[in-house]
Design an enzyme around this catalytic site. Structure first.
Site, PDB file in Angstrom:
ATOM      1  N   GLY A 115       0.705  -1.181   0.001  1.00  0.00           N
ATOM      2  CA  GLY A 115       0.004   0.110   0.092  1.00  0.00           C
ATOM      3  C   GLY A 115       0.894   1.225  -0.011  1.00  0.00           C
ATOM      4  O   GLY A 115       2.078   1.294   0.335  1.00  0.00           O
ATOM      5  N   CYS A 116       0.419   2.349  -0.450  1.00  0.00           N
ATOM      6  CA  CYS A 116       0.979   3.580  -0.471  1.00  0.00           C
ATOM      7  C   CYS A 116       1.338   4.211   0.842  1.00  0.00           C
ATOM      8  O   CYS A 116       2.759   4.430   1.184  1.00  0.00           O
ATOM      9  CB  CYS A 116       0.212   4.670  -1.257  1.00  0.00           C
ATOM     10  SG  CYS A 116      -1.206   5.076  -0.737  1.00  0.00           S
ATOM     11  N   TYR A 117       0.502   4.386   1.641  1.00  0.00           N
ATOM     12  CA  TYR A 117       0.821   4.753   3.309  1.00  0.00           C
ATOM     13  C   TYR A 117       1.934   3.749   3.820  1.00  0.00           C
ATOM     14  O   TYR A 117       2.822   4.217   4.446  1.00  0.00           O
ATOM     15  CB  TYR A 117      -0.471   4.775   4.048  1.00  0.00           C
ATOM     16  CG  TYR A 117      -1.282   5.918   3.639  1.00  0.00           C
ATOM     17  CD1 TYR A 117      -0.916   7.249   3.361  1.00  0.00           C
ATOM     18  CD2 TYR A 117      -2.612   5.592   3.523  1.00  0.00           C
ATOM     19  CE1 TYR A 117      -1.918   8.444   3.264  1.00  0.00           C
ATOM     20  CE2 TYR A 117      -3.711   6.647   3.046  1.00  0.00           C
ATOM     21  CZ  TYR A 117      -2.915   7.869   3.062  1.00  0.00           C
ATOM     22  OH  TYR A 117      -3.956   8.904   2.711  1.00  0.00           O
ATOM     23  N   THR A 160       4.084   1.925   2.586  1.00  0.00           N
ATOM     24  CA  THR A 160       5.494   1.956   2.163  1.00  0.00           C
ATOM     25  C   THR A 160       6.273   3.039   2.798  1.00  0.00           C
ATOM     26  O   THR A 160       7.352   2.915   3.129  1.00  0.00           O
ATOM     27  CB  THR A 160       5.404   2.298   0.598  1.00  0.00           C
ATOM     28  OG1 THR A 160       4.928   1.419  -0.221  1.00  0.00           O
ATOM     29  CG2 THR A 160       6.799   2.574  -0.072  1.00  0.00           C
TER      30      THR A 160
END
Length: 310
Positions: A122-124, A126
């Protein structure tokens, strides 16, 4: 791998799928697409999967699980079956899936390269894992530290509905969400950061298309071992010294969330006031780059034994 590898994106019409397809032009692969009218036809999808070396799942969680079950059935039957890269949250904490964050550890890229199934991060998570995991492993941050994570993302992270709302109506300038404190990214962060206490995670979205900042405040006198801001920075710099995508940058007094939009890079910083014994860790990245499609291309290249595009 002999010959040109074939890739099928199941769900290529979504934001992440479109981003992956666009970026795949940088790799020597053949991209297969399903007839849009048959994209929900199980037989048509199975045929596409059987003809591909690698299938990228850009689907909701339930649909990703269904697709993974289809591939498992192919394997059980002894027929041709592709490797899988899943962009949903369905398998991110599944021990049978490799976690697709190559910079997470010295052996992680090799694990991704050989895995049959890889979950794209996921972006967060990462940003959060990149900041927290090295400090936990170095013994500076106790696994049960009461971690608080604040983050802001561009509205493209909310998918097509949010994108259309912001571009049509202007959208809110800034909006907190996930205030039920049960965001789907929390298990992923907890596991791979090495935490035993669930972190408090408060995400938000701003009225800008792409970009992201993850920030984590710390009281230095609550760390597991005495440390200054420079000590924290040194740990991060050592871990990511050989990376061409993740770097440790100099801290400043301001930070723009969208400065890395359009790139696959991530910048980590330690903003510290040692006299006050306080620090804020930040990770800046593009939520559609290193936070989604860019990470997927990096993982696809590893899985297919190809040079990853810069």
């Amino acid at each position: 791998m002999d010959g040109q590898a074939t890739v099928f994106i199941d769900g290529e019409a979504g934001t992440t799928g479109l981003g992956i397809r666009q970026r795949l032009h940088a790799l020597p692969v053949a991209v297969r697409s399903i007839d849009p009218e048959r994209r929900k036809d199980a037989d048509a999808r199975r045929e596409m999967m059987e003809s591909a070396d690698l299938v990228v799942l850009c689907l909701p969680d339930a649909a990703s699980r269904e697709a993974a079950s289809m591939v498992a059935a192919m394997e059980a039957a002894g027929g041709p079956a592709p490797r899988l890269l899943d962009a949903s949250t369905a398998f991110r904490v599944d021990p049978d899936w490799a976690y697709g964050f190559p910079e997470m550890g010295a052996d992680q890229a090799a694990a991704i390269a050989t895995a049959r199934r890889v979950s794209n991060p996921g972006c967060y998570p990462t940003g959060a894992i990149a900041l927290l995991r090295p400090l936990v492993r170095a013994g500076l941050l106790a696994p049960d530290f009461p971690v608080t994570i604040n983050a802001v993302s561009g509205y493209s992270g909310g998918g097509r509905t949010m994108i259309e709302a912001h571009e049509r109506e202007g959208g809110p300038a800034f909006e907190l969400y996930g205030l039920g404190l049960d965001h789907k990214h929390v298990p992923e962060i907890t596991r791979y950061a090495g935490l035993s206490r669930t972190p408090l995670f408060v995400p938000s979205v701003g009225h800008f298309p792409q970009g992201m900042i993850v920030s984590i405040p710390l009281h230095l006198d609550m760390l597991a071992a005495p440390a200054t801001g420079a000590d924290l920075r040194a740990v991060l710099a050592d871990v990511y010294a050989g990376s061409d995508r993740v770097g440790v940058a100099e801290a400043g007094t301001t930070l723009d969330a969208d400065a890395l939009a359009g790139t696959d890079l991530m910048e980590l910083r330690v903003h510290a006031n040692d006299a006050r014994r306080q620090a804020v860790l930040t990770a800046r990245l593009d939520n559609l780059g290193k936070g989604a499609s860019g990470a997927a291309i990096q993982n696809i290249a590893l899985m297919l034994g190809l040079a990853s595009p810069a």
